[in-house]
Design an enzyme around this catalytic site. Structure first.
Site, short mmCIF file in Angstrom:
data_model
loop_
_atom_site.label_atom_id
_atom_site.label_comp_id
_atom_site.label_asym_id
_atom_site.label_seq_id
_atom_site.Cartn_x
_atom_site.Cartn_y
_atom_site.Cartn_z
N SER A 64 2.38 -1.08 -14.98
CA SER A 64 2.69 -1.23 -13.56
C SER A 64 1.75 -0.48 -12.63
O SER A 64 1.88 -0.61 -11.41
CB SER A 64 4.13 -0.78 -13.29
OG SER A 64 5.05 -1.77 -13.72
N LYS A 67 0.18 -2.59 -9.98
CA LYS A 67 0.78 -2.87 -8.67
C LYS A 67 0.07 -2.13 -7.53
O LYS A 67 0.22 -2.51 -6.36
CB LYS A 67 2.26 -2.53 -8.69
CG LYS A 67 3.07 -3.40 -9.66
CD LYS A 67 4.55 -3.07 -9.58
CE LYS A 67 5.39 -4.00 -10.44
NZ LYS A 67 5.42 -3.60 -11.86
N SER A 129 9.59 -0.73 -8.72
CA SER A 129 8.50 -1.36 -9.49
C SER A 129 8.83 -2.79 -9.86
O SER A 129 8.60 -3.23 -10.99
CB SER A 129 8.18 -0.54 -10.74
OG SER A 129 6.92 -0.88 -11.27
N LYS A 246 2.36 6.24 -8.77
CA LYS A 246 2.90 5.08 -9.49
C LYS A 246 3.00 5.37 -10.97
O LYS A 246 2.13 6.04 -11.55
CB LYS A 246 2.00 3.85 -9.29
CG LYS A 246 2.64 2.53 -9.71
CD LYS A 246 3.74 2.13 -8.74
CE LYS A 246 4.55 0.95 -9.27
NZ LYS A 246 5.48 1.35 -10.37
#
Length: 409
Positions: A64, A67, A129, A246
């Site tokens: 992720s 992202k 997320s 993140k």
């Protein structure tokens, strides 16, 4: 022995002692920490100095962390006026949380027919997320996921991410690739270009969706309940100064993290790829950030508006121009070595008009021992246009005579 002779002898003795006295030794570089991960990277945000790296160029699935590029392109579209935060985002079958490709993954819980804005979907990408949210943004910005992925890879190339490749906007595929070095570069550009992302998205600890205004009247009547989800970056709770960025996980990668924290004037960006668990990710992130803050200091040597000197201007409307740093000069050095930092400034003796604002007229360099730790161009603070006819003629004569004298002497 006369008093004058005694003083002279004393001065000679002192000069010999000073010359013979050993110089103060430079502090050793801080010992590298032991980090339990497949790859790790720590960089001082202000100066860009790499403080620690391990397997920094090994390509690993980002999960992720992908992202961040999705959000970068979204912020870029907002800045360019191509979309607005209150624009509605259509939710397709592909972006539906019930899409079988997304089962078992992190979700915002989108479904077709909901009224959800760009700003809300951005939060859904950053905080819980949501993989569905990443698809929704991709389709909003580029029409299709495939077109958006092409934009992601083009932006990666533009940003100098040499070992990065994206195949989706959310990171579920193990075919996505990034290195710790590239992840740090992406994070630094993201924070630099869109600093508001830290407060608007990445330091937000929880997100609740859907709200009644997102639902159709029928869904509201049936009592559809909102789902409260917490940010998966545990450092937001446990680490003083942490405000992003993140996390990510897929089985092929392990537990990944891009963390950033600020204490005083110092901001660090840490990357961990392939830790063993969520708890290990938090512990290793804490240890790496602690090592950085405890062993290094970030100093601004020259602000961008500091006048570093003046350069003589010939044939100009003015006779001199102020010279300032092209950008603030920051350095990251081991704590305790500040007194051993040496700064040098070099300027051109003169320049002939016209002078452009921002024209390079010198440089400033910072050195610690034998290591250069910072360098910045020095530029004209303002433009100097050509002077009038007689000013140019008079300066031409002076330059010609000066050239003759220089050759004769």
């Amino acid at each position: 022995m006369s008093r004058v002779v005694r003083l002279g002898a004393l001065a000679l003795l002192l000069s010999i002692l000073v010359a013979a006295w050993p110089p103060r030794p430079l502090l050793a570089q801080p010992a590298a920490p032991a980090v339990a991960a497949r790859a790790a990277y720590l960089v001082d945000f202000n100066s860009g100095r790499v403080l620690y790296e391990m397997n920094a160029d090994e390509p690993i699935p980002p999960a992720s962390l992908t992202k961040l590029m999705t959000l970068y392109l979204t912020y870029e579209a907002l800045a360019q006026g191509r979309i607005r935060r209150d624009d509605l985002v259509p939710i397709s079958e592909r972006a539906w949380a019930q899409n079988p490709e997304l089962w078992g993954s992190s979700l915002m819980w989108l479904e077709p027919g909901q009224k959800v804005t760009v700003g809300e979907v951005m939060l859904g990408v950053a905080v819980p997320s949501g993989n569905d949210a990443a698809i929704a943004l991709a389709e909003k910005l580029a029409g299709t996921v495939e077109a958006f992925v092409s934009q992601m890879n083009a932006k990666a190339k533009e940003l100098g991410l040499e070992n990065t490749r994206f195949v989706d906007p959310h990171g579920l595929s193990p075919e996505n690739r990034i290195t710790a070095r590239d992840a740090a570069r992406l994070a630094i550009r993201y924070i630099t270009d869109f600093p508001q992302a830290l407060t608007e998205l990445h330091s937000v600890k929880e997100f609740t969706y859907p709200q009644p205004h997102n639902l159709s009247p029928d869904k509201v009547r049936r009592g559809t309940q909102p789902i409260r989800q917490e940010n998966r970056n545990w450092l937001l709770w446990s680490y003083p100064g942490a405000d992003g960025l993140k996390t990510g996980y897929i089985e092929e990668a392990g537990y990944n993290l891009i963390a950033t924290a600020k204490r005083g004037d110092m901001r660090l960006v840490a990357v961990l790829l392939g830790t063993e668990s969520e708890a290990a990710r938090e512990a290793q992130g804490t240890a790496l950030l602690n090592w950085g803050f405890e062993n290094w200091t970030s100093l601004q040597l020259f602000p961008a508006d500091r006048v570093m000197g003046r350069v003589r201007v010939w044939k100009g409307a003015g006779d001199q121009v102020d010279v300032v740093p092209e950008r603030p000069l920051w350095v990251a050095i081991p704590k305790g070595s500040e007194a051993q930092l040496v700064e040098t400034v070099s300027l051109r003796k003169s320049v002939v008009a016209p002078v452009r604002q921002g024209q390079v007229l010198g440089e400033a360099v910072a050195v610690l021992g034998d290591e250069e730790v910072g360098r910045v161009n020095l530029v004209a603070r303002e433009a100097v246009p050509p002077g009038g006819f007689f000013k140019r003629l008079w300066d031409s004569i002076r330059l010609f005579v000066a050239g003759l004298l220089a050759r004769w002497l």
